[in-house]
Scaffold this motif. Structure first.
Motif, PDB file in Angstrom:
ATOM      1  N   ARG A 130     -21.548  -1.168  29.268  1.00 33.10           N
ATOM      2  CA  ARG A 130     -22.127  -1.940  30.369  1.00 33.10           C
ATOM      3  C   ARG A 130     -21.109  -2.267  31.450  1.00 33.10           C
ATOM      4  NH1 ARG A 130     -24.280  -6.910  27.572  1.00 33.10           N
ATOM      5  NH2 ARG A 130     -22.405  -6.458  26.378  1.00 33.10           N
ATOM      6  N   GLY A 131     -19.828  -2.357  31.082  1.00 29.92           N
ATOM      7  CA  GLY A 131     -18.803  -2.734  32.069  1.00 29.92           C
ATOM      8  C   GLY A 131     -18.130  -1.498  32.659  1.00 29.92           C
ATOM      9  N   TRP A 132     -17.035  -1.730  33.376  1.00 26.97           N
ATOM     10  CA  TRP A 132     -16.285  -0.618  33.969  1.00 26.97           C
ATOM     11  C   TRP A 132     -15.616   0.217  32.894  1.00 26.97           C
ATOM     12  CZ3 TRP A 132     -17.097   1.195  38.544  1.00 26.97           C
ATOM     13  CH2 TRP A 132     -17.594   0.353  39.529  1.00 26.97           C
ATOM     14  N   LEU A 133     -15.127  -0.486  31.854  1.00 31.08           N
ATOM     15  CA  LEU A 133     -14.452   0.231  30.768  1.00 31.08           C
ATOM     16  C   LEU A 133     -15.294   0.116  29.507  1.00 31.08           C
ATOM     17  CD1 LEU A 133     -10.743  -0.910  31.172  1.00 31.08           C
ATOM     18  CD2 LEU A 133     -11.659   1.388  31.555  1.00 31.08           C
ATOM     19  N   PRO A 134     -15.409   1.178  28.721  1.00 33.13           N
ATOM     20  CA  PRO A 134     -16.178   1.062  27.482  1.00 33.13           C
ATOM     21  C   PRO A 134     -15.524   0.080  26.512  1.00 33.13           C
ATOM     22  CG  PRO A 134     -15.260   3.295  27.741  1.00 33.13           C
ATOM     23  CD  PRO A 134     -14.831   2.511  28.932  1.00 33.13           C
ATOM     24  N   SER A 135     -16.338  -0.659  25.780  1.00 38.38           N
ATOM     25  CA  SER A 135     -15.810  -1.598  24.787  1.00 38.38           C
ATOM     26  C   SER A 135     -16.230  -1.121  23.395  1.00 38.38           C
ATOM     27  CB  SER A 135     -16.353  -2.998  25.066  1.00 38.38           C
ATOM     28  OG  SER A 135     -16.287  -3.763  23.901  1.00 38.38           O
ATOM     29  N   PHE A 136     -15.265  -1.134  22.473  1.00 35.92           N
ATOM     30  CA  PHE A 136     -15.539  -0.597  21.133  1.00 35.92           C
ATOM     31  C   PHE A 136     -15.766  -1.703  20.103  1.00 35.92           C
ATOM     32  CE2 PHE A 136     -13.428   2.660  23.527  1.00 35.92           C
ATOM     33  CZ  PHE A 136     -14.109   3.821  23.179  1.00 35.92           C
ATOM     34  N   ASP A 137     -15.598  -2.961  20.509  1.00 36.98           N
ATOM     35  CA  ASP A 137     -15.738  -4.024  19.504  1.00 36.98           C
ATOM     36  C   ASP A 137     -16.890  -4.998  19.774  1.00 36.98           C
ATOM     37  OD1 ASP A 137     -14.677  -5.328  21.606  1.00 36.98           O
ATOM     38  OD2 ASP A 137     -12.783  -5.872  20.637  1.00 36.98           O
ATOM     39  N   THR A 138     -17.678  -4.706  20.826  1.00 35.99           N
ATOM     40  CA  THR A 138     -18.786  -5.632  21.171  1.00 35.99           C
ATOM     41  C   THR A 138     -19.707  -5.862  19.982  1.00 35.99           C
ATOM     42  OG1 THR A 138     -18.753  -4.732  23.399  1.00 35.99           O
ATOM     43  CG2 THR A 138     -20.703  -6.016  22.789  1.00 35.99           C
ATOM     44  N   TYR A 139     -19.984  -4.791  19.219  1.00 34.08           N
ATOM     45  CA  TYR A 139     -21.029  -4.864  18.191  1.00 34.08           C
ATOM     46  C   TYR A 139     -20.475  -5.109  16.792  1.00 34.08           C
ATOM     47  CZ  TYR A 139     -23.306  -2.543  22.128  1.00 34.08           C
ATOM     48  OH  TYR A 139     -23.772  -2.213  23.380  1.00 34.08           O
ATOM     49  N   GLU A 140     -19.187  -5.490  16.729  1.00 32.52           N
ATOM     50  CA  GLU A 140     -18.559  -5.626  15.410  1.00 32.52           C
ATOM     51  C   GLU A 140     -19.205  -6.732  14.566  1.00 32.52           C
ATOM     52  OE1 GLU A 140     -14.195  -5.972  15.401  1.00 32.52           O
ATOM     53  OE2 GLU A 140     -14.336  -3.797  15.751  1.00 32.52           O
ATOM     54  N   SER A 141     -19.398  -7.903  15.178  1.00 32.56           N
ATOM     55  CA  SER A 141     -19.911  -9.033  14.397  1.00 32.56           C
ATOM     56  C   SER A 141     -21.425  -9.148  14.572  1.00 32.56           C
ATOM     57  CB  SER A 141     -19.225 -10.322  14.848  1.00 32.56           C
ATOM     58  OG  SER A 141     -19.973 -11.414  14.400  1.00 32.56           O
ATOM     59  N   LEU A 142     -22.148  -8.831  13.508  1.00 27.26           N
ATOM     60  CA  LEU A 142     -23.608  -8.903  13.593  1.00 27.26           C
ATOM     61  C   LEU A 142     -24.078 -10.329  13.855  1.00 27.26           C
ATOM     62  CD1 LEU A 142     -24.897  -6.530  10.764  1.00 27.26           C
ATOM     63  CD2 LEU A 142     -24.409  -6.052  13.150  1.00 27.26           C
ATOM     64  N   GLN A 143     -23.274 -11.287  13.352  1.00 24.75           N
ATOM     65  CA  GLN A 143     -23.681 -12.682  13.505  1.00 24.75           C
ATOM     66  C   GLN A 143     -23.858 -13.069  14.980  1.00 24.75           C
ATOM     67  OE1 GLN A 143     -20.913 -14.554  10.983  1.00 24.75           O
ATOM     68  NE2 GLN A 143     -22.497 -15.237   9.553  1.00 24.75           N
ATOM     69  N   ASP A 144     -23.051 -12.421  15.863  1.00 27.77           N
ATOM     70  CA  ASP A 144     -23.152 -12.740  17.292  1.00 27.77           C
ATOM     71  C   ASP A 144     -24.533 -12.391  17.838  1.00 27.77           C
ATOM     72  OD1 ASP A 144     -20.538 -13.334  17.018  1.00 27.77           O
ATOM     73  OD2 ASP A 144     -19.757 -11.597  18.130  1.00 27.77           O
ATOM     74  N   PHE A 145     -25.274 -11.518  17.127  1.00 28.34           N
ATOM     75  CA  PHE A 145     -26.552 -11.037  17.657  1.00 28.34           C
ATOM     76  C   PHE A 145     -27.748 -11.545  16.845  1.00 28.34           C
ATOM     77  CE2 PHE A 145     -23.246  -8.141  18.950  1.00 28.34           C
ATOM     78  CZ  PHE A 145     -23.513  -7.973  20.299  1.00 28.34           C
ATOM     79  N   GLU A 146     -27.466 -12.451  15.918  1.00 26.54           N
ATOM     80  CA  GLU A 146     -28.497 -12.960  15.006  1.00 26.54           C
ATOM     81  C   GLU A 146     -29.630 -13.662  15.782  1.00 26.54           C
ATOM     82  OE1 GLU A 146     -30.342 -13.402  11.808  1.00 26.54           O
ATOM     83  OE2 GLU A 146     -28.638 -12.057  11.657  1.00 26.54           O
ATOM     84  N   ASP A 147     -29.266 -14.345  16.882  1.00 31.88           N
ATOM     85  CA  ASP A 147     -30.295 -15.093  17.623  1.00 31.88           C
ATOM     86  C   ASP A 147     -30.740 -14.380  18.894  1.00 31.88           C
ATOM     87  OD1 ASP A 147     -30.466 -17.190  15.816  1.00 31.88           O
ATOM     88  OD2 ASP A 147     -28.595 -18.042  16.592  1.00 31.88           O
TER      89      ASP A 147
END
Ligand code: FAD
Length: 451
Positions: free
Chosen positions: A123-140
């Motif tokens: 989504r940003g200018w540079l690809p990020s490889f750790d955005t999806y590491e923690s599932l808990q961040d996306f629980e809600d």
């Protein structure tokens, strides 16, 4: 003696592990058959599961158990084929050139979809490889909001939405982004040129259930035995009440493992579980002919069922006496739904018309037999906040000492319920029983020394 409520794969796995640790067990199964949701029909060859089953390469516990029980040479890893049905056309979606040729997503859509499945946030200018590491961040995070943000509207509408409709129906927007990311991580091995690899046992999963039954000992398993009560007076489980055709008996227990759906746990102990479950109606069709080149057909089109699976494009028809076997299935979110209220022959008639609409070459005379299974609780709705609702393995604080849980509402059955998850849940409950016993005896010994 330790009483196990339920002779599905979770209960049998719990009993097996407990016996290995030297504990005496008795399994009580309400129905006449063992295996629960992994039950089978007979065919002209190998038996076939009533509900479609395969293994993913990421599932190791079941593979270890298969080896341990001497069935390793039956385990096969096979290429699965997967396609989308849109506007009367089957679009294969396994190989890079097939995906490139899929006309209902633009090149940019495919790029965004591929990046998400590779867990790369672009989504940003540079690809990020750790955005999806923690599932808990996306629980809600609601799944639709997440997919619109992390892919495109077209990817959502033309790719994910048909899959979510098939999997969760009217509850699709309640599902969390964490579930989706968990599924992406859960997925197995892929060969770039040949597609995804899935596991199956020669002879189906019935030999695994059979081997577990043999290992536990048929004399330690009672079928047609519904557990109707757990006596947990004075904060400790004391006995369970079993109803059979011969009458009602009370069996003293040192501990009890409830390896059934959480409504059974609630009936037996009062422990409330807030997870909502979906039901499934699923038909197996035997036909003389093959209708597609695909195992798993996702339906992005009008159809009276959610998924169409040509099983014999995964496991060859020669295993079934040259019958071509298919599944048609739908999840049901509410028992008031019309499909749930239909009897089996009405479902089969509706679905036969649906098959004819999808495949003009289909001839009803080619159907040798059809069997329909249904179960009101077959899959959790993995909604936001799900992990806060899972039932702990050890219920000594919440219910009474000696009560354990290994059913589908346990942690091992997230982000997808599976045979592997059921075995892990059974093992986890058994481990806690034996660990607790070790801790108690160590504590007793220590006290004896200090006295
Ligand atoms: C449509 C569908 C597709 C699936 N696809 C796959 C797949 O591809 N791969 C995969 O690995 N898994 C798949 N699964 C999931 C897998 O079947 C389950 O996770 C697993 O079988 C659950 O086992 P269990 O022992 O926890 O529960 P169950 O199989 O439900 O067993 C519970 C048992 O408890 C018994 N019981 C209930 N109440 C009582 C009582 N009071 N007293 C005594 N006994 C009682 C029931 O009769 C039942 O036999 C699928 C399931 C479905 C429905």
């Amino acid at each position: 003696m330790i009483g196990v409520v339920g002779g599905g794969i979770a209960g049998l796995a719990a009993a097996y592990r407990l016996q290995q640790r030297g504990r005496e067990v008795q399994v009580f199964e309400a129905s006449e058959d063992l295996g629960g949701l992994a039950g089978v029909y007979e065919t002209a060859g190998d038996p076939i599961e009533k509900f479609y089953h395969h293994l993913s390469k990421s599932e190791e516990t079941i593979v270890d158990l298969i080896e341990e029980l001497g069935l390793g040479d039956r385990l096969e890893w096979l290429y699965m084929s997967n396609a989308f049905y849109v506007d009367g056309v089957v679009h294969p979606m396994d190989k890079p050139w097939e995906i490139a040729a899929y006309p209902h997503l633009s090149l940019y859509d495919k790029y965004r979809l591929t990046m998400l499945t590779l867990e790369i946030d672009v989504r940003g200018w540079l690809p990020s490889f750790d955005t999806y590491e923690s599932l808990q961040d996306f629980e809600d995070v609601p799944i639709k909001e997440f997919l619109l943000d992390h892919t495109t509207r077209s990817v959502y509408e033309n790719f994910w939405e048909p899959l979510l409709d098939a999997k969760f129906g009217s509850r699709k927007e309640d599902v969390s982004a964490a579930w989706l990311l968990g599924r992406v991580k859960f997925r197995g091995e892929r060969d770039l040129l040949r597609g995804e690899i899935l596991g199956y046992l020669q002879g189906g999963f019935a030999p695994l259930i059979g081997a577990l039954v043999d290992a536990v000992g048929r004399e330690n398993i009672t079928t047609g035995a519904r557990v109707s009560d757990l006596d947990t007076s004075e904060e400790r489980v004391r006995s369970l009440t079993v109803e059979t055709a011969d009458g009602t008996t009370t069996r003293d227990v040192d501990a009890a493992v409830v390896a059934a759906m959480p409504n059974v746990l609630e009936d037996l102990t009062g422990y409330p579980c807030e997870i909502d479950f979906q039901g499934t109606v699923c038909s197996v069709w035997s036909m003389d002919e093959s209708l597609t080149d695909t195992y798993w057909l996702n339906l992005a089109d009008e159809a009276p069922f959610g998924v169409f699976i040509e099983h014999t494009n995964f496991v060859p028809p020669k295993r079934y006496g040259d019958e071509h076997l298919y599944y048609t299935a739908s999840y049901v979110q509410d028992p008031s739904e019309e499909l749930w209220r239909m009897d089996d022959s009405e479902v089969e008639e509706l679905w036969m018309d649906g098959i004819a609409d999808l495949f003009p070459q289909f001839e009803s005379e080619s159907v040798n037999w059809v069997e329909t299974a249904r179960n009101p609780r077959t899959a959790p709705v993995y909604e936001r906040g799900y992990l806060d609702m899972v039932v702990p393995y050890d219920l000594s604080d919440a219910v009474a000492e000696g009560v354990y849980y290994a059913g589908m509402a346990s942690r091992a059955q997230y982000p997808e319920r599976s045979l592997n998850g059921a075995i892990e849940a059974g093992f986890a409950a058994a481990d806690r029983i034996t660990d607790d016993a070790v801790t108690a005896s160590t504590t007793d010994g220590h006290e004896a020394v200090t006295e």
